[in-house]
Design a protein around this motif. Structure first.
Motif, PDB file in Angstrom:
ATOM      1  N   HIS A 118       0.806  -1.218   0.000  1.00 60.07           N
ATOM      2  CA  HIS A 118       0.000   0.000   0.000  1.00 60.07           C
ATOM      3  C   HIS A 118       0.844   1.275   0.000  1.00 60.07           C
ATOM      4  O   HIS A 118       0.415   2.305  -0.528  1.00 60.07           O
ATOM      5  CB  HIS A 118      -0.928   0.009   1.219  1.00 60.07           C
ATOM      6  N   HIS A 119       2.043   1.230   0.606  1.00 57.71           N
ATOM      7  CA  HIS A 119       2.808   2.467   0.825  1.00 57.71           C
ATOM      8  C   HIS A 119       4.207   2.441   0.224  1.00 57.71           C
ATOM      9  O   HIS A 119       4.926   3.443   0.327  1.00 57.71           O
ATOM     10  CB  HIS A 119       2.921   2.751   2.326  1.00 57.71           C
ATOM     11  N   GLY A 120       4.615   1.341  -0.380  1.00 64.26           N
ATOM     12  CA  GLY A 120       5.952   1.266  -0.948  1.00 64.26           C
ATOM     13  C   GLY A 120       7.018   1.179   0.136  1.00 64.26           C
ATOM     14  O   GLY A 120       6.733   0.945   1.315  1.00 64.26           O
ATOM     15  N   ARG A 121       8.282   1.421  -0.241  1.00 63.96           N
ATOM     16  CA  ARG A 121       9.397   1.222   0.680  1.00 63.96           C
ATOM     17  C   ARG A 121       9.390   2.205   1.855  1.00 63.96           C
ATOM     18  O   ARG A 121      10.017   1.956   2.880  1.00 63.96           O
ATOM     19  CB  ARG A 121      10.730   1.319  -0.072  1.00 63.96           C
ATOM     20  N   GLY A 122       8.646   3.292   1.720  1.00 60.44           N
ATOM     21  CA  GLY A 122       8.528   4.213   2.833  1.00 60.44           C
ATOM     22  C   GLY A 122       7.920   3.577   4.072  1.00 60.44           C
ATOM     23  O   GLY A 122       8.096   4.084   5.187  1.00 60.44           O
ATOM     24  N   ALA A 123       7.239   2.440   3.920  1.00 58.81           N
ATOM     25  CA  ALA A 123       6.657   1.740   5.064  1.00 58.81           C
ATOM     26  C   ALA A 123       7.730   1.291   6.047  1.00 58.81           C
ATOM     27  O   ALA A 123       7.454   1.120   7.246  1.00 58.81           O
ATOM     28  CB  ALA A 123       5.845   0.530   4.583  1.00 58.81           C
ATOM     29  N   PHE A 124       8.961   1.109   5.561  1.00 61.38           N
ATOM     30  CA  PHE A 124      10.033   0.648   6.448  1.00 61.38           C
ATOM     31  C   PHE A 124      10.439   1.705   7.479  1.00 61.38           C
ATOM     32  O   PHE A 124      11.139   1.377   8.437  1.00 61.38           O
ATOM     33  CB  PHE A 124      11.257   0.242   5.629  1.00 61.38           C
TER      34      PHE A 124
END
Length: 337
Positions: A125-131
């Motif tokens: 849902h949010h791409g790598r920014g979720a990390f």
């Protein structure tokens, strides 16, 4: 105007977050058995013994920190439930206080099995920014500590990526065998990806773990592999952590760190006196003193590297090492014997 103000506000929040995380060190290698947990636990334990406020975060589902620090199956050991709950809810981490004086722990364990599917869903849902979520829940408490160590699991890219997105520094233990060096090169790929969302991430240094002193050629080969993976002039700690099987076994059996074993080994009666008194307890290996000395030397190098980076960079005064006024540089004698 509203949009501009919001942008300024977001930059301010991001700057405060980055400042709070400026002393977070991820201990990483994609290969198991290369000393990540031992290095994280012993460095944090020695720094805590010297009066630094330290936090250990265990991202490992096996929770080996619980064995190294002797709190397995105690009231402190929540099996990773607190860490999982914080990531899911987006609430600040709640460390277990004073596992050692000045040393707090965020426990790992079996509950972290549930973290991978949570992150897979968020990535969709949010791409790598979720990390960035681990850094978000760590930042509110990180400012309470002089040093934060994250013990990363092997062969778990999602959990490693969480750590790399939260950390300012990477400390990489490795053995000089093929497996350890391959694991290190795999981390180099994760490192490059992590810098897309955490551009301040840097390699603090590589340390050889569980080695003999026999071969400068082997050490040279390991150094060449580091430079190939991370670029020329990659930082490298001169201290190596020696192989001492008996001390490693004593540490896990007793839940003691190397400098704690060193003290107990020095206090035990001589073997002939123990025999005369019919003492049946297993004797602690005197090699603990050498291992503890290695960790003291590595600790001095780590503090020196951090101090140099902070002096060279724009780190705010609040994030500089707070023990010692003024800073006089690290001394081996300042770490516990």
């Amino acid at each position: 105007m509203i949009g501009g103000g919001g942008s300024v506000s977001k930059r301010s929040v991001d700057r405060r977050r980055d400042d709070a995380l400026a002393r977070v060190i991820a201990v990483v290698n994609d290969k198991g058995g290369v000393g990540k947990t031992s290095v994280a636990a012993n460095l944090a334990g020695q720094f805590a013994g010297a009066g630094y406020r330290c936090l250990l975060i265990d991202l490992n589902r096996q929770a080996n920190l619980a064995d190294d620090l002797g709190f397995r199956a105690t009231a402190v050991d929540d099996l990773g439930a607190g860490l999982l709950g914080s990531v899911i809810a987006g609430t600040p981490l709640e460390p277990a206080a004073d596992v050692r004086p000045h040393l707090d722990v965020v426990c790992g364990g079996a509950r972290l099995e549930d973290l991978t599917p949570v992150m897979v869903s968020r990535l969709q849902h949010h791409g790598r920014g979720a990390f960035r979520v681990l850094g978000d829940v760590l930042a509110p408490v990180a400012a309470n500590y002089d040093l934060v160590f994250v013990d990363c699991p092997p062969e778990s890219t999602i959990l490693t990526d969480l750590a790399l997105a939260a950390a300012r520094w990477v400390l990489m233990p490795t053995r000089s065998d093929v497996g350890g060096l391959v694991g290190m090169t795999l981390v180099a790929d994760r490192f490059a990806l992590a810098r897309e969302i955490n551009p301040g991430l840097r390699l603090l240094g590589v340390v050889l773990f569980g080695t003999g002193t026999r071969s400068s050629a082997v050490h040279g080969e390991a150094r060449a592999t580091v430079e190939k993976a991370f670029g020329a002039r990659s930082p490298w700690f001169e201290t190596t952590i020696r192989h001492a099987e008996r001390t490693a076994q004593d540490a896990r059996r007793l839940g003691k760190l190397a400098h704690e074993l060193e003290i107990e080994a020095a206090a035990q009666p001589a073997w002939w006196e123990a025999l005369r008194m019919d003492v049946k307890a297993p004797r602690l290996s005197p090699t603990a003193a050498g291992v503890a000395g290695d960790y003291r030397a590595l600790g001095v190098e780590v503090l020196t590297a951090l101090h140099g980076a902070e002096q060279a960079g724009p780190a705010p005064a609040a994030n500089r090492l707070r023990r010692g006024t003024p800073w006089q540089g690290p001394r081996a004698g300042a770490l516990p014997h």
